[in-house]
Design an enzyme around this catalytic site. Structure first.
Site, PDB file in Angstrom:
ATOM      1  N   LYS A  67       3.158   8.414   6.532  1.00  0.00           N
ATOM      2  CA  LYS A  67       4.378   9.225   6.414  1.00  0.00           C
ATOM      3  C   LYS A  67       4.567  10.167   7.602  1.00  0.00           C
ATOM      4  O   LYS A  67       4.783  11.386   7.431  1.00  0.00           O
ATOM      5  CB  LYS A  67       4.377  10.009   5.105  1.00  0.00           C
ATOM      6  CG  LYS A  67       4.493   9.131   3.865  1.00  0.00           C
ATOM      7  CD  LYS A  67       5.256   9.805   2.742  1.00  0.00           C
ATOM      8  CE  LYS A  67       5.513   8.881   1.589  1.00  0.00           C
ATOM      9  NZ  LYS A  67       4.348   8.573   0.772  1.00  0.00           N
ATOM     10  N   THR A  74       5.001  13.003  19.584  1.00  0.00           N
ATOM     11  CA  THR A  74       3.838  13.155  18.691  1.00  0.00           C
ATOM     12  C   THR A  74       3.667  11.938  17.795  1.00  0.00           C
ATOM     13  O   THR A  74       2.547  11.443  17.614  1.00  0.00           O
ATOM     14  CB  THR A  74       4.007  14.440  17.843  1.00  0.00           C
ATOM     15  OG1 THR A  74       4.207  15.523  18.741  1.00  0.00           O
ATOM     16  CG2 THR A  74       2.799  14.707  16.979  1.00  0.00           C
TER      17      THR A  74
HETATM   18  O1  C5P Z   1      -0.051   6.166  -9.926  1.00  0.00           O
HETATM   19  P1  C5P Z   1       1.332   5.794  -9.502  1.00  0.00           P
HETATM   20  O2  C5P Z   1       1.684   4.370  -9.886  1.00  0.00           O
HETATM   21  O3  C5P Z   1       2.366   6.794  -9.935  1.00  0.00           O
HETATM   22  O4  C5P Z   1       1.266   5.815  -7.903  1.00  0.00           O
HETATM   23  C1  C5P Z   1       2.389   5.595  -7.101  1.00  0.00           C
HETATM   24  C2  C5P Z   1       2.022   5.775  -5.655  1.00  0.00           C
HETATM   25  O5  C5P Z   1       3.179   5.604  -4.850  1.00  0.00           O
HETATM   26  C3  C5P Z   1       1.480   7.157  -5.330  1.00  0.00           C
HETATM   27  O6  C5P Z   1       0.515   6.993  -4.291  1.00  0.00           O
HETATM   28  C4  C5P Z   1       2.679   7.925  -4.809  1.00  0.00           C
HETATM   29  O7  C5P Z   1       2.336   8.915  -3.898  1.00  0.00           O
HETATM   30  C5  C5P Z   1       3.461   6.797  -4.114  1.00  0.00           C
HETATM   31  N1  C5P Z   1       4.906   7.028  -4.024  1.00  0.00           N
HETATM   32  C6  C5P Z   1       5.706   7.201  -5.130  1.00  0.00           C
HETATM   33  N2  C5P Z   1       7.052   7.385  -4.988  1.00  0.00           N
HETATM   34  C7  C5P Z   1       7.601   7.391  -3.773  1.00  0.00           C
HETATM   35  C8  C5P Z   1       6.816   7.219  -2.650  1.00  0.00           C
HETATM   36  C9  C5P Z   1       5.457   7.023  -2.812  1.00  0.00           C
HETATM   37  O8  C5P Z   1       5.209   7.211  -6.251  1.00  0.00           O
HETATM   38  N3  C5P Z   1       8.917   7.517  -3.661  1.00  0.00           N
END
Ligand code: C5P
Length: 253
Positions: A67, A74
């Protein structure tokens, strides 16, 4: 990146754990049931490339949820460092702007050419799911609807040379209509089968809805990692994806 073939290849398992021992346990148990293991900032901050090497040594593939969002110079340098450390799949925030993205894509490609490496897959984060319309309008002063805003970001990502974006199932339908390039990858975060708890997620999509909308990869974490029977849970998800893929084929025939 080659588009995923099988149902299992489409699963990106979120390793939201704190220790390398937990990473080892999950990778050993689930490497034959998922396409990629995602490591994100909490694990990156503590173990970074050590976690990546561990996943790969155990036979898994890694999606590095970096991200990046900073000034072009950078992000270019950080991305080149990822490439030099053999990271093949990572992401940047599209809100970093086209200058940041095109500069990064160009610098990464040049570096890969010099080092005779295959270019990595770089995805763009559209809008975090923690943002709703109210935050977008009142805090970022964006007058347009959240849906238009996400679509616009996806267009910037495509025009700037990214390989794909992260987006919800609903957003994916619009993205597929407006960006017909089939090679453009869409990854859906926060997917939840109907049988699983939503945990702290607000906007979730089922694997079936995501596949029918045109999503390529699905991110899923806790419904599998915290399940009592992880193999049982992942097999249910693989079945749901496989059934949806068949359904989609029939709908498109
Ligand atoms: O455990 P869970 O299924 O909620 O994990 C979803 C993963 O996807 C986590 O690592 C979360 O940070 C990531 N994520 C998300 N929604 C987003 C972007 C990333 O849940 N919009």
């Amino acid at each position: 990146m080659i588009k995923p073939e099988s149902a299992k290849d489409r699963i990106i398992l979120a390793l939201d754990v704190d220790t390398l021992d937990e990473v080892r346990e999950l990778v050993l148990e689930l490497k034959d049931y998922v396409g990629y293991f995602k490591i994100s900032l909490p694990l990156i901050v503590s173990y970074g490339f050590e976690a990546v090497r561990l996943i790969e040594e155990l036979g898994g593939r890694c999606y590095y949820d970096s991200k990046f969002h900073d000034i072009p110079n950078t992000v270019q340098k950080a991305s080149i460092n990822l490439v030099k450390n053999n990271i093949h799949f990572f992401n940047v925030h599209i809100q970093g702007g086209s200058k940041m993205i095109t500069g990064t894509v160009k610098a990464v490609r040049a570096c890969c050419k010099r080092l005779e490496k295959k270019p990595p897959v770089i995805l763009g984060v559209t809008l975090l799911s923690s943002f709703g319309q109210r935050t977008l309008t009142t805090e970022l002063c964006v007058e347009r609807s959240l849906e238009d805003y996400v679509l616009q970001l996806a267009k910037v990502a495509y025009d700037s040379g990214l390989d794909g974006v992260l987006a919800s199932a609903e957003d994916t339908k619009r993205i597929r209509e407006q960006i017909p390039d089939k090679d453009f990858i869409v990854v859906c975060p926060a997917t939840r089968p109907t049988w699983a708890s939503v945990n702290d997620q607000v906007r979730v999509d089922t694997p079936r809805d995501a596949i029918l909308a045109g999503v390529d990869y699905l991110v899923i974490g806790r419904p599998v990692t915290t399940a009592e029977n992880r193999i049982g849970a992942i097999n249910l998800i693989i079945d749901e994806i496989a059934t949806a893929l068949k359904e989609k084929e029939i709908l498109n025939a």
